[in-house]
Design an enzyme around this catalytic site. Structure first.
Site, PDB file in Angstrom:
ATOM      1  N   GLY A 252      32.974  15.552 -31.209  1.00  0.00           N
ATOM      2  CA  GLY A 252      32.066  16.050 -32.241  1.00  0.00           C
ATOM      3  C   GLY A 252      31.489  14.940 -33.089  1.00  0.00           C
ATOM      4  CG  ASP A 253      34.157  12.401 -34.980  1.00  0.00           C
ATOM      5  OD1 ASP A 253      33.986  13.365 -35.749  1.00  0.00           O
ATOM      6  OD2 ASP A 253      35.277  11.932 -34.701  1.00  0.00           O
TER       7      ASP A 253
END
Length: 310
Positions: A252-253
């Site tokens: 997700g980062d």
């Protein structure tokens, strides 16, 4: 300029233990160490994509020094703030036989609201009109749950585009500051709006509720179903790319990193979505939280299908 903020960073130690079993001696077959924490992960991915950022983080003790050194060696600027204690080490156990991933996270150093206020004051003085600030990750134990809301308001008033990636109370409080961008997953969005969201149509409607409350861009990650982007005028869907999984930590980062990098480069919506989904997939293929090379990302871009829904 892009700034990433990590208030609760970690040294990520990733180990491979085939057939990991409780109550017996387990043997590690592979081990790697990475500078971690969600904002730091964003900086690492931005660097691989070809951009520059400054990693702003609370870094303490020998572990904090190691993280700062690793980032500088990778060509990433670091602005470190000390705290009492030692930056945490998070152990990630991967069992390739049973296909399991187990996280064992340490507590972090002692951080107070006054320390965070001083840190925010320094950053607010440094940012310029049009800069980007990514606020992401968990908050240190004991600090106010309203921290991200206060940071978002202050940095937005300083002229920055604020990107918020958090969950729970920290996310809800942060949204009160009206960030430019946020990226909940479908479960986090369900919790925010107080109802279960099971279809793309329901997710889109809920995302637009956040837009109506002042968030300019809402991206909802939906796992294997891809991601949805909502703005005041448009709704888009981007498909996921199926790849062999090395580690899902930091996936997700990497998506957030691609969005802020693309915005800073002035890329259009479709190209941004393709880059973001390809970057997420490329980083899933890596071990630990190391960032994938740009060449790997570029090799996946054409596999992303982007559709305008409204």
């Amino acid at each position: 300029m892009i700034y990433t903020v990590t208030l609760n960073p970690a040294l990520d130690k990733t180990v491979h233990i085939p057939d990991f079993t409780l109550d017996v001696v387990n043997r590690i077959t592979e081990l790697r160490r990475d500078a971690g924490g969600k904002g730091i992960n964003v900086s690492k991915v931005i660097q691989k994509l070809g951009g520059t950022s400054e990693a702003v983080a609370i870094l303490s003790g020998d572990t904090g020094n190691w993280i700062a050194g690793a980032l500088k060696q990778a060509g990433i600027r670091v602005k470190a703030f000390p705290a009492n204690g030692e930056t945490r080490t998070n152990l990630k156990v991967i069992d390739p036989v049973n296909d399991t991933h187990t996280d064992i996270n340490e507590p972090g150093p002692e951080v107070t609201d006054d320390m965070l206020k001083e840190m925010l004051d320094v950053l607010a003085e440094e940012v310029c009109e049009g800069d980007y600030v990514v606020l992401s990750g968990s908050l240190p134990a004991g600090v106010s749950r309203s921290t991200y809301g206060a940071w978002t308001r202050t940095l937005r008033h300083a002229g920055a585009h604020v990107y918020l990636d958090a969950d729970g109370d920290a996310l809800e409080a942060g949204l009160s500051g009206k960030p430019f961008f946020t990226k909940p997953n479908n479960h986090e969005l369900s919790a925010l709006v107080g109802r279960e969201l099971t279809t793309v149509e329901e997710i889109a409607a809920a995302a637009h509720e956040l837009v109506e409350k002042g968030v300019e861009r809402v991206v909802v990650s939906m796992g294997g179903e891809g991601a949805l982007l909502a703005t005041a005028d448009e709704t888009w869907h981007a498909s996921s790319v199926k790849v062999p999984v090395g580690s899902t930590v930091g996936a997700g980062d990497s998506v957030v990193a691609a969005f802020v990098y693309a915005d800073a480069q002035g890329m259009g919506v479709e190209d941004t979505l393709r880059l973001a989904m390809a970057t997420g997939a490329a980083n899933v293929m890596e071990s630990g939280t190391q960032a994938a090379e740009r060449s790997v990302v570029d090799g996946l871009v054409d596999q992303v299908k982007v559709t305008r829904l409204a």
